[in-house]
Design a protein around this motif. Sequence first.
Motif, short mmCIF file in Angstrom:
data_model
loop_
_atom_site.label_atom_id
_atom_site.label_comp_id
_atom_site.label_asym_id
_atom_site.label_seq_id
_atom_site.Cartn_x
_atom_site.Cartn_y
_atom_site.Cartn_z
N ALA A 27 0.83 -1.21 0.00
CA ALA A 27 0.00 0.00 0.00
C ALA A 27 0.87 1.26 0.00
O ALA A 27 0.58 2.23 -0.72
N ASP A 28 1.94 1.25 0.80
CA ASP A 28 2.85 2.40 0.83
C ASP A 28 3.52 2.59 -0.52
O ASP A 28 3.74 3.72 -0.98
N GLY A 29 3.87 1.49 -1.20
CA GLY A 29 4.47 1.58 -2.53
C GLY A 29 3.53 2.24 -3.52
O GLY A 29 3.94 3.09 -4.31
N ARG A 30 2.27 1.87 -3.46
CA ARG A 30 1.29 2.50 -4.37
C ARG A 30 1.12 3.98 -4.06
O ARG A 30 1.03 4.81 -4.97
N GLU A 31 1.10 4.31 -2.78
CA GLU A 31 0.98 5.73 -2.40
C GLU A 31 2.22 6.52 -2.84
O GLU A 31 2.10 7.63 -3.35
N LEU A 32 3.40 5.94 -2.62
CA LEU A 32 4.63 6.61 -3.06
C LEU A 32 4.65 6.79 -4.57
O LEU A 32 5.09 7.83 -5.07
N MET A 33 4.18 5.78 -5.31
CA MET A 33 4.14 5.89 -6.77
C MET A 33 3.28 7.09 -7.18
O MET A 33 3.68 7.90 -8.01
N SER A 34 2.11 7.22 -6.56
CA SER A 34 1.23 8.35 -6.89
C SER A 34 1.84 9.68 -6.50
O SER A 34 1.80 10.65 -7.26
N LEU A 35 2.42 9.74 -5.30
CA LEU A 35 3.01 10.98 -4.82
C LEU A 35 4.19 11.41 -5.70
O LEU A 35 4.29 12.57 -6.10
N MET A 36 5.08 10.48 -6.00
CA MET A 36 6.25 10.83 -6.82
C MET A 36 5.83 11.23 -8.24
O MET A 36 6.40 12.16 -8.81
N ALA A 37 4.84 10.56 -8.79
CA ALA A 37 4.35 10.93 -10.13
C ALA A 37 3.76 12.33 -10.10
O ALA A 37 4.02 13.15 -11.00
#
Length: 140
Positions: A27-37
């Motif tokens: 879940a954190d990976g998905r959130e980081l992906m969205s934030l970094m994008a």
Amino acid sequence: MAENKTQPTDVPVEDFLTAVEHPVRRADGRELMSLMAEVTGQRAYMYGPTIVGFGSYHYRYDSGREGNSPAVGFSPRKANLVLYGLTESPDADRLLPELGKHKTGTACLYINKLDDVDRGILAELIRSGYHHTMTEIHRP
């Protein structure tokens, strides 16, 4: 000179993140992906088998070795989240003490889970790290 082992791949980032075993890390990976994008304005891509990267820059060492690397990125490892490209900008020294629970290595930022850190400060670190890499380190 030998080719660099770690290269961009065609593996879909979502496939990689879906395969992360730990549910909080996934879940954190998905959130980081969205934030970094959102912060970088770049699409996520896989860099090697375990790094999710954003943007790219070319480096060349005095030894003659050269290659491309993500401007910023992360890897949801078993022990923690590893974030790349966030600790070397001029703003990092000011922002890191405000981030929350974390550790730093030579060029990495380690956090156990996103709930341990301030998301606003994290976004500033991403923005600053990306800008620093793309304007100060990467010189076309």
